[in-house]
Design an enzyme around this catalytic site. Structure first.
Site, PDB file in Angstrom:
ATOM      1  N   LYS A  68       0.840  -1.204   0.000  1.00 35.94           N
ATOM      2  CA  LYS A  68       0.000   0.000   0.000  1.00 35.94           C
ATOM      3  C   LYS A  68       0.870   1.247   0.000  1.00 35.94           C
ATOM      4  O   LYS A  68       1.832   1.330   0.748  1.00 35.94           O
ATOM      5  CB  LYS A  68      -0.888   0.013   1.258  1.00 35.94           C
ATOM      6  CG  LYS A  68      -1.861  -1.143   1.321  1.00 35.94           C
ATOM      7  CD  LYS A  68      -2.575  -1.192   2.663  1.00 35.94           C
ATOM      8  CE  LYS A  68      -1.624  -1.442   3.805  1.00 35.94           C
ATOM      9  NZ  LYS A  68      -2.300  -1.673   5.095  1.00 35.94           N
ATOM     10  N   GLY A 113      -5.656   1.221   7.119  1.00 38.68           N
ATOM     11  CA  GLY A 113      -5.181  -0.124   6.773  1.00 38.68           C
ATOM     12  C   GLY A 113      -6.167  -1.193   7.238  1.00 38.68           C
ATOM     13  O   GLY A 113      -6.479  -2.140   6.503  1.00 38.68           O
ATOM     14  N   CYS A 114      -6.689  -1.025   8.452  1.00 41.56           N
ATOM     15  CA  CYS A 114      -7.660  -1.999   9.002  1.00 41.56           C
ATOM     16  C   CYS A 114      -8.910  -2.012   8.131  1.00 41.56           C
ATOM     17  O   CYS A 114      -9.444  -3.082   7.783  1.00 41.56           O
ATOM     18  CB  CYS A 114      -8.084  -1.613  10.424  1.00 41.56           C
ATOM     19  SG  CYS A 114      -6.727  -1.397  11.575  1.00 41.56           S
TER      20      CYS A 114
END
Ligand SMILES: Nc1ncnc2c1ncn2[C@@H]1O[C@H](COP(=O)(O)OP(=O)(O)OP(=O)(O)O)[C@@H](O)[C@H]1O
Ligand SMILES: Cc1ncc(COP(=O)(O)O)c(N)n1
Length: 274
Positions: A172, A210-211
């Site tokens: 990412k 991110g989660c």
């Protein structure tokens, strides 16, 4: 009804961890279940304390779910210790469920969410079971032991992770802030790769990005999307969640988990096959 599971830490502030995952699952119309690995006392200003859950109790939670439910995808987030990683890897090795590993290491505020010595366990026990791993740039550097500065470095890191047994690697680009775009790079074990580009939103409200991205990915995989379709749709989910941020709290605020259902038709993600 598709049932999915998150194995992660609790964020009392509700923007990351288990809470972000369950909100995302609900919005994406899958039934969310959870295994809590640690409690954090946390808000948008940072993590003030961490209380890990006893390994035997983490195991009991996961076994309780596997015994009763037909789970169609599992994700991991904050795993905290090498003991927790080994115990959940032992259980997951015996079931055949798509596994998305978000290798959470450090919170936005700099607090550690994974003990340093647990990185070896992550690479040796969990990554070989992973369908998809979703490191940000610093996490990819830690997992591979190499600095990432160029696209060639990103490719090298992805190949190292594929060699550990992962089927698909998403590196990412949220941390590559020298760009007007948020670009994520996707690599498959068969050599195919592509990048996904969306506009970079100027906001400090990126707690739990991110989660939320990996939870959306888990929901779409759980619903039976192909890996590529699930990745692109998860990118749209996080793009909209960041674009329509909620300005909650005084620090790095959470993303907007409601936005996708309202605005999904309007989101543009550009795909480059590489
Ligand atoms: N400012 C931004 N604008 C648009 N997209 C972003 C932005 N920041 C991150 N993203 C996207 O959000 C997703 C998560 O990426 P990021 O690199 O922030 O993950 P992360 O660092 O693991 O998140 P976390 O801080 O929750 O641990 C990626 O798809 C990334 O491209
Ligand atoms: C329980 C938990 N899991 C994950 C994160 C990472 O999110 P961020 O990097 O945005 O702080 C977090 N802060 N807390």
């Amino acid at each position: 009804m598709h049932i999915v599971t998150t194995i992660a830490g609790s964020d009392s502030g509700g923007g990351a961890g288990i809470q972000a995952d369950l909100k995302t699952f609900q919005e994406l119309k899958v039934f969310g279940t959870s295994v809590i690995t640690a409690l954090t006392a946390q808000n948008t200003l940072g993590v003030s304390d961490v209380l890990p859950i006893e390994v035997s109790f983490v195991e009991k939670q996961l076994k309780a779910l596997i015994e009763d439910f037909s789970i169609s995808a599992v994700k991991t987030g904050m795993l905290f210790s090498s003991e927790i990683i080994q115990s959940i890897a032992r259980i997951l090795a015996d079931v055949n469920i798509p596994l998305i590993v978000d290798p959470v290491m450090i919170a936005k505020g700099g607090e550690s969410l994974l003990q340093q010595e647990a990185i070896v366990a992550l690479c040796s026990y969990l990554l070989p079971l992973a369908t998809i791993v979703t490191p940000n740039i610093p996490e990819a550097e830690t997992l591979t032991g190499r600095k990432i500065k160029t696209f060639a470095d990103i490719q090298d890191a992805a190949h190292t992770l594929l060699q550990m047994g992962v089927q698909c690697v998403i590196i990412k680009g949220g941390h590559l802030t020298d760009n007007d775009y948020a670009i994520d790079y996707v690599f498959f074990e068969d050599g195919q790769s592509f990048s996904m580009q969306s506009s970079r939103i100027a906001t400090k409200n990126t707690h739990g990005t991110g989660c939320t991205f990996s939870a959306a990915l888990t929901a779409f995989i759980g619903r039976g999307f192909s890996i590529k379709e699930a990745i692109v749709e998860a990118k749209k989910y996080i793009q909209l969640a960041i674009t329509y941020d909620l300005s909650i709290g005084n620090g790095h605020g959470p993303t907007n988990h409601f936005a996708y259902q309202k605005y999904k038709e309007s989101c543009e993600v550009i795909i480059h096959e590489t």
